[in-house]
Structure formats: C-alpha cells, structure tokens
Motif scaffolding. Structure first.
Motif, short mmCIF file in Angstrom:
data_model
loop_
_atom_site.label_atom_id
_atom_site.label_comp_id
_atom_site.label_asym_id
_atom_site.label_seq_id
_atom_site.Cartn_x
_atom_site.Cartn_y
_atom_site.Cartn_z
N ALA A 12 0.83 -1.20 0.00
CA ALA A 12 0.00 0.00 0.00
C ALA A 12 0.87 1.26 0.00
N GLU A 13 1.93 1.25 0.81
CA GLU A 13 2.84 2.40 0.87
C GLU A 13 3.59 2.56 -0.45
N LEU A 14 4.02 1.46 -1.03
CA LEU A 14 4.70 1.49 -2.32
C LEU A 14 3.78 2.09 -3.38
N ASN A 15 2.53 1.66 -3.40
CA ASN A 15 1.57 2.20 -4.37
C ASN A 15 1.32 3.69 -4.16
N ARG A 16 1.24 4.10 -2.89
CA ARG A 16 1.03 5.53 -2.59
C ARG A 16 2.22 6.34 -3.09
N LEU A 17 3.41 5.87 -2.83
CA LEU A 17 4.61 6.58 -3.30
C LEU A 17 4.67 6.62 -4.82
N SER A 20 2.41 9.20 -6.19
CA SER A 20 3.01 10.53 -6.06
C SER A 20 4.05 10.76 -7.15
N ILE A 21 4.86 9.76 -7.41
CA ILE A 21 5.87 9.87 -8.47
C ILE A 21 5.20 10.11 -9.81
N ASP A 22 4.14 9.39 -10.09
CA ASP A 22 3.41 9.56 -11.36
C ASP A 22 2.87 10.98 -11.49
N ILE A 24 4.05 13.68 -10.00
CA ILE A 24 5.19 14.59 -10.18
C ILE A 24 5.70 14.52 -11.61
N ASP A 25 5.80 13.30 -12.16
CA ASP A 25 6.24 13.15 -13.55
C ASP A 25 5.32 13.91 -14.51
N ALA A 26 4.02 13.81 -14.28
CA ALA A 26 3.06 14.53 -15.12
C ALA A 26 3.28 16.04 -15.00
N ALA A 27 3.50 16.52 -13.79
CA ALA A 27 3.74 17.95 -13.59
C ALA A 27 5.02 18.39 -14.28
N VAL A 28 6.08 17.57 -14.21
CA VAL A 28 7.34 17.90 -14.87
C VAL A 28 7.13 18.01 -16.38
N VAL A 29 6.41 17.07 -16.96
CA VAL A 29 6.15 17.11 -18.41
C VAL A 29 5.38 18.37 -18.78
N HIS A 30 4.37 18.71 -18.00
CA HIS A 30 3.58 19.91 -18.30
C HIS A 30 4.42 21.18 -18.13
N MET A 31 5.28 21.21 -17.13
CA MET A 31 6.15 22.38 -16.94
C MET A 31 7.15 22.49 -18.09
#
Length: 101
Positions: A12-17, A20-22, A24-31
C-alpha cells in the motif's frame, strides 16, 4: 502483525509513493511543455531580429543559477546541470530550425 499484514502495508505504501511519483512526472512534463512554449517564442523573436540561436552568456548564468537552486533543494547540482544542458541543447536546436524557416 502477521507477515501478510506487513506485506499488504508495504505494498500500500509502495503504491502511494508510486502514485506521487506519477503525479510529479506529469507535472514535470507539463512544466517542460510550458517552458518550450516560451522558448519557441524566444526563437521566433531571435529569428526576426537576426540574433544567434545560442546565447552562451545567458546559458552560463542559467547553469550557475540552477546549480544554486539544486543545492538549496538538496538535489545534486551536477545532475541539475546535466538536465539543463540537455534542455538548452534542445532549445538551441529548435531556435536553429526556426531561424532556417
């Protein structure tokens, strides 16, 4: 706690992290997309005024600035510089293409 409960909790913790990574990656691509929209406008402006596609002085200042930002963010400055150099190379390539058209 049983072994299966620990495993379920860790998963569950791995999936939550990973979620979050996914995000952040989407935000990086949009930026990056927004950044390239701005640099495309710079490229058109440079071409219209016969300015060179590259600006080594600005690039050097940006590298210093980004290295300082990376240090304050606890990110490896060498990594930040490599990333910026990659982005700058792509921007210059775009500017050269614009200048030829």
């Amino acid at each position: 706690m049983t072994s299966s409960e620990i495993d379920e909790s860790a998963i569950a913790e791995l999936n939550r992290l990973r979620d979050s990574i996914d995000n952040i990656d989407a935000a990086v691509v949009h930026m990056l997309a927004e950044r390239f929209k701005c640099t495309q406008q710079v490229g058109h402006l440079k071409a219209a005024h016969q300015l060179p596609p590259a600006d080594p002085d600005r690039e050097a200042r940006q590298i210093i600035r980004l290295r300082e930002l990376a240090e304050s963010a606890k990110l490896d400055p060498a990594f930040a510089e490599k990333l910026l150099n990659f982005v700058i190379a792509e921007v210059i390539r775009h500017h050269e293409t614009i200048a030829r058209t």
